[in-house]
Design an enzyme around this catalytic site. Structure first.
Site, PDB file in Angstrom:
ATOM      1  N   SER A  20       0.817  -1.215   0.000  1.00  0.00           N
ATOM      2  CA  SER A  20       0.000   0.000   0.000  1.00  0.00           C
ATOM      3  C   SER A  20       0.853   1.269   0.000  1.00  0.00           C
ATOM      4  CB  SER A  20      -0.893   0.004   1.239  1.00  0.00           C
ATOM      5  OG  SER A  20      -1.601   1.211   1.312  1.00  0.00           O
ATOM      6  N   GLY A  71       2.233  11.178   5.075  1.00  0.00           N
ATOM      7  CA  GLY A  71       1.163  11.612   5.978  1.00  0.00           C
ATOM      8  C   GLY A  71      -0.204  11.224   5.448  1.00  0.00           C
ATOM      9  N   ASN A  98      -6.604  -0.428   1.277  1.00  0.00           N
ATOM     10  CA  ASN A  98      -5.948  -0.079   2.541  1.00  0.00           C
ATOM     11  C   ASN A  98      -6.697   1.094   3.165  1.00  0.00           C
ATOM     12  OD1 ASN A  98      -3.742   1.710   3.990  1.00  0.00           O
ATOM     13  ND2 ASN A  98      -2.905  -0.359   3.974  1.00  0.00           N
ATOM     14  N   CYS A 129       0.767   3.501  10.649  1.00  0.00           N
ATOM     15  CA  CYS A 129       1.484   4.547   9.928  1.00  0.00           C
ATOM     16  C   CYS A 129       2.198   5.449  10.910  1.00  0.00           C
ATOM     17  CB  CYS A 129       0.544   5.380   9.074  1.00  0.00           C
ATOM     18  SG  CYS A 129       1.461   6.676   8.210  1.00  0.00           S
ATOM     19  N   ASN A 191       4.931  -2.654   8.323  1.00  0.00           N
ATOM     20  CA  ASN A 191       4.893  -1.275   7.875  1.00  0.00           C
ATOM     21  C   ASN A 191       6.310  -0.717   8.055  1.00  0.00           C
ATOM     22  OD1 ASN A 191       4.016   1.395   7.199  1.00  0.00           O
ATOM     23  ND2 ASN A 191       1.960   0.823   7.899  1.00  0.00           N
ATOM     24  N   THR A 192       6.496   0.541   7.806  1.00  0.00           N
ATOM     25  CA  THR A 192       7.852   1.114   7.868  1.00  0.00           C
ATOM     26  C   THR A 192       8.351   1.243   9.308  1.00  0.00           C
ATOM     27  OG1 THR A 192       6.871   3.305   7.815  1.00  0.00           O
ATOM     28  CG2 THR A 192       7.584   2.390   5.719  1.00  0.00           C
ATOM     29  N   GLY A 216      12.482  -0.430   2.165  1.00  0.00           N
ATOM     30  CA  GLY A 216      13.490  -0.837   1.190  1.00  0.00           C
ATOM     31  C   GLY A 216      14.343  -1.982   1.705  1.00  0.00           C
ATOM     32  N   GLY A 243      11.171  -4.519   1.933  1.00  0.00           N
ATOM     33  CA  GLY A 243      12.414  -4.604   1.177  1.00  0.00           C
ATOM     34  C   GLY A 243      12.452  -5.640   0.078  1.00  0.00           C
ATOM     35  N   GLY A 264       7.077  -3.107  -2.140  1.00  0.00           N
ATOM     36  CA  GLY A 264       6.856  -1.701  -1.804  1.00  0.00           C
ATOM     37  C   GLY A 264       7.819  -0.779  -2.497  1.00  0.00           C
TER      38      GLY A 264
END
Ligand code: FAD
Ligand code: FAD
Ligand code: FMN
Ligand code: FMN
Ligand code: FES
Ligand code: FES
Lengths: 301, 263, 301, 263
Positions: A20, A71, A98, A129, A191-192, A216, A243, A264
């Site tokens: 997403s 954001g 999402n 997020c 998620n990140t 990544g 990644g 992603g």
């Protein structure tokens, strides 16, 4: 050779999805990739009303990856229903929307509006997020809050739901269990990871929001570990990401326990990545004499 | 317009135009789709950096299938590009962005204003306007730091060129707006590219002389194709695609009608 | 030009240190680097008795870094006192001994034995090693446990102590505060992030221990963010590490709030890294007209 | 012995000896410190991979200051090395490891046993023993997969060579131990390098014929200089340095007295 997987009753022609927020609504990458080849398109997070997102700079490159703090800019669920879903309906692929929000009610509003959209096969709930001040990650870093919101969303959702977990936690297993206990049909991760970059010559943050989410190849070992831990903690299917750059990476996630995999940030490095992953998995299966892709899931233990 | 592609291009030549300013020519089919003000993404081969570098198209030859880009060595990616030699291959993504609306120049007095590393894309624009456009008149103002006025000799072929330099070594001492005023340059349409403070000055000058201004913006990019929403600029009205007051520089731009932006 | 920094009363000629476990006891890298040029040598973690560590493979390369699960192999504190400390005494650099243990008593035993070693300037307490089954990280992932062990160690330590924090937590600020509240004189971070790598052809884990700690440039954005958050949460000095490869990286950590910086895995990539960082910081200060390095600490806010 | 260094070496030549087996020669001052059984770390230039690749020294010329290495393309690093051409530069770390104890061969019947990619370091050993050692006799057994018996022509210069191949295309069909038995090779000292199962066989054979065996081990490495404790092997007795039953292959080895190891 069977490459199809089943997640909570939905059949995907292959396990390869888009992560997403990295693939727009599919439209932008349809110029590069035949969307019919993908297991699923996962759309950018959508809220009940349009969100303007964060100030720029929103992205910064780092070693082996990037930081982002978009954001959750999005046009709102109504635009998605009118514009993006009809576009996606023309493709023979599954669609996962999402969903983001600032309050439980926000999430529920989106879920309600999507309830009778038959072009939507699953909902991925982004409670992880790191780039919005309220809501979002607050639900994703506390097992109790995650349980509550999952339960509430599950009460409303007509499609099976996937709770998307944050890696910014002490125990991913605990979070996975909370989502499962509350009735989530599947989970996706990671998620990140929250990161920061400082420009030492300009003496400023590289991202206006100060922090951004790291994604990544740099995060892959953390993501594989968390997929392994989460998939060993719950019985519901896991969608793995973080990644993935090629088929080898995707297979690594499956061996660790993922039923689905998503590409992603590497779409930005190579817009053909998703397709290369699909083809590379098939090649690997042929070379290794694997007739059913489901034999890969969790095979390294 | 053809589809966007990521493909490998061959380096035809590379030379230095000024201190830290490189002139690179690539052989690639993408040249067939190129227009002034559009850009490409160039991927470093260093495997620790993954994002494409957005670089404007300075010139193109559709029959020879060549693209020309002029860039400043600004960091690790561009430093790597500067080492490329004829025969080397480089991955590029393109053609990206909307480009300058050359049709708006038809029958009009056109003023082209460039500053610093915003100068190169305007060369392709000037050439296009001169060769295929129907502009009534073309004036150009280019701003440089010092006497290294790269590309200025080439601009002169396409119209009247004024130069501004920060140190006063060539032309007007000062910025491009100082040069516009000093030479009382009139225009119906302004096309511009350069640093944000300069673009703000251009927009204000356009108001003063009642001209339309089309300006090319820069922002950090990840995807370059409109998917990541990394590269937005603020718009006065709600944008058609985003449904908020944001436009994507990589796809809705990089060239915008200055009146539509919140600068 | 002043490059010296003060951490809890100890003066370092410059902020550049070695990250524990990546520089042996200094002996191995003395062939490459003049140890006199370094702010401090931080030794490999030492326990009260010799530890054999984990089975091999103990290390694996990943994108932009490596995984390790050495499992804190060490010869025990007595050998360190007899062999390594005398070697280090000959250099004009500060010595920080990294201490590990499985129980509070283990840590205390080491700290007691080091109490009257005047060649030891500070103690770094590793409660964040992800590669040992008991002890270690258990203390480093729970603020209460961290508070208790810090307090107990502080009761015994004659040298100022540095609690070394784990990044595998939901809130690094909370952990930093717990260490400060219990009397830690400084904190250091980050230790490695738990990761995993699977060999898809051999169908095995790349590390015998299954999981290993991720270090190297890949983790730098996470480390910078955590140093920023931790240094804003406490008043005690912070020593930052995680992926430092050159002077720019080190300065980034200082601008984020670090008083000291340590070079870890990148020593393996280039054994001269520590020295290059020292010289690069001096060059940066000259070029930027910075006369006191302390002006860099936390300067981006 | 000189200090270890990380320095840049120049590629003099590279050729392929067999399918996927490369022969690379480097010009470097490090050659002056080289001995048989030692190794160097070679750094890929690809910036996403940071650790040095340990590769044994196959030969060296101290006057010409050249090192020769023979390696198998096994992954991304070695695949990159295989592309190097004369004039290219490559960063190397060395000289690493202890090397074979050639003095133990003095006046003895020596048997050198190599298998697969363990063959190359033994060539330098055979040459050293022949030219500067005082071995009473040198026999050699080299094991290969098939008829691509790389380096075997060179081994023949230094003593009696037996070959074993898995497919039986050359010499004994089977492994190196099969070849030893078939030829009833006697020895006082064995030097060996190859895969672990083969080394276990060598250690057992040494016991049988009452010979000493010195074997060269492999393990994943990070630092290569003894600092990280990544590359240990199990020892029978408590090791002097580690004070546990572990020795570091990169510094205490890679060559060990087989009697001292827990194989
Ligand atoms: C639409 C567009 C057109 C451009 N055209 C030109 C041109 O014709 N000539 C030219 O010299 N430069 C141009 N730039 C700026 C150019 O993109 C940057 O100088 C370049 O990306 C720097 O890369 P680097 O690896 O050398 O620097 P680094 O600082 O190492 O780059 C790190 C990251 O930041 C990004 N970045 C750094 N500076 C900029 C910047 N100014 N704008 C956007 N991203 C940046 C890089 O792309 C990379 O992702 C343009 C930028 C945009 C957005
Ligand atoms: C002391 C020593 C001497 C060696 N001598 C030779 C030689 O003369 N010729 C030769 O062909 N090979 C030799 N090897 C093996 C060689 O190091 C590996 O084949 C090589 O590192 C593979 O690197 P890669 O990037 O191609 O593979 P990748 O699989 O991409 O490497 C990934 C990581 O794993 C490590 N690695 C992979 N395989 C091995 C291995 N077998 N041993 C140790 N580390 C490994 C790499 O160094 C790297 O860090 C030796 C190994 C050791 C320990
Ligand atoms: C630019 C960008 C935007 C993203 N937006 C979203 C989003 O809207 N919703 C979401 O759940 N995750 C979002 N993510 C997270 C990704 O879906 C994915 O979980 C993460 O990037 C890790 O995968 P990767 O390393 O392959 O990128 C975003 C990531 C990036 C890079
Ligand atoms: C091989 C290796 C061994 C380590 N051993 C220790 C240790 O004994 N004690 C400790 O506190 N940290 C240890 N660490 C963690 C490092 O000190 C450092 O916190 C971490 O690696 C992050 O820094 P880097 O990315 O620069 O390596 C070790 C790291 C590595 C790579
Ligand atoms: S760079 Fe991704 S939307 Fe413009
Ligand atoms: S590789 Fe680090 S100790 Fe041997």
């Amino acid at each position: 050779m069977n490459t199809s997987v089943n997640i909570s009753g939905v059949t995907f022609k292959n396990p390869v999805m888009t992560a997403s927020g990295t693939f727009g609504s599919g439209m932008e990458y349809a110029e590069f990739v035949d969307l019919n080849r993908l297991g699923a398109v996962v759309t950018k997070g959508v809220a009940s009303v349009p969100w303007p997102g964060n100030p720029t700079p929103r992205v910064a490159e780092v070693y082996g990856g990037m930081l982002n703090a978009i954001g959750l800019q999005n046009p709102g669920v109504d635009v998605m229903i009118e514009r993006d879903l009809p576009f996606l309906k023309d493709f023979d692929t599954k669609v996962i929307v999402n969903v983001c929000g600032k309050s439980t009610q926000d999430y529920v509003d989106v879920v309600d509006k999507l309830a009778d959209q038959d072009g939507v096969h699953m909902l991925e709930i982004n409670v992880s997020c790191p780039n919005v001040k309220e809501g979002g990650i607050a639900f994703g870093q506390d097992p109790k809050a995650l349980f509550e919101i999952t339960k509430e969303i599950k009460n409303h959702a007509k499609q099976p739901i996937i709770m998307k977990l944050s890696p910014n936690v002490t125990s991913i297993a605990e979070m996975a269990k909370a989502a499962e206990a509350a009735g989530s049909d599947a989970i996706s991760l990671i998620n990140t990871i929250t990161g920061m970059k400082i420009d030492i010559y300009k003496k400023t943050f590289a991202i206006a929001n100060k922090t951004g989410g790291l994604s990544g190849p740099a995060i892959k070992p953390v993501a594989v570990r968390m997929v392994y831990e989460a998939s060993h903690a719950v019985k519901i299917p896991v969608i793995g990401m973080g990644g993935i750059a090629n088929a080898e990476d995707a297979i690594e996630f499956m061996l660790a326990g993922a039923t689905g995999v998503a590409v992603g940030a590497m779409n930005f490095h190579d817009p053909y990545t998703t397709l290369n992953v699909v083809e590379g998995i098939e090649r690997y299966m042929r070379e290794q004499g694997i007739s059913d892709i489901n034999d890969l899931i969790g095979a390294v233990d | 317009m053809s589809k966007k592609k990521k493909i490998s291009a061959e380096v035809i030549s590379q030379s230095s135009l000024a201190e830290g300013i490189m002139d690179l020519r690539l052989k690639t089919d993408l040249a067939e789709d190129a227009g002034p003000g559009q850009f490409i993404g160039i991927y470093p081969s260093n495997r620790s950096t993954l994002l494409p570098r957005p670089i404007s198209i300075c010139g193109y030859d559709k029959t020879e299938k060549t693209l020309r880009i002029v860039y400043r060595i600004a960091g690790s990616g561009t430093a790597e590009f500067a080492l490329y030699r004829p025969g080397d291959c480089v991955d590029i993504l393109g053609i990206l962005g909307n480009g300058f609306p050359v049709d708006k120049a038809s029958g009009k007095k056109v003023l082209i204003i460039g500053g610093g590393i915003g100068v190169p894309p305007l060369l392709g624009l000037a050439k296009e306007l001169k060769e295929n456009g129907c502009a009534a008149e073309i004036s150009m103002v280019m701003g440089y730091r010092n006497s290294e006025t790269f590309l200025s000799d080439e601009f002169e072929k396409y119209g009247k060129l004024y130069i501004a330099t920060e140190d006063g070594s060539v032309g007007t001492k000062g910025n491009v707006i100082d040069a516009c005023r000093e030479n009382k340059i009139e225009a119906d349409v302004i096309f511009s590219c350069g640093p944000m403070p300069m673009l703000r000055g251009v927009a204000a000058y356009a108001k003063e002389i009642s001209a339309k201004a089309y300006i090319s913006l820069e922002e950090r990019m990840a995807c370059g194709v409109g998917a990541c929403l990394g590269c937005i600029c603020k718009t006065k009205n709600v944008d058609d695609h985003s449904h908020v007051n944001n436009a994507r520089i990589c796809t809705d731009g990089p060239v915008f009608d200055a009146d539509e932006l919140e600068l």
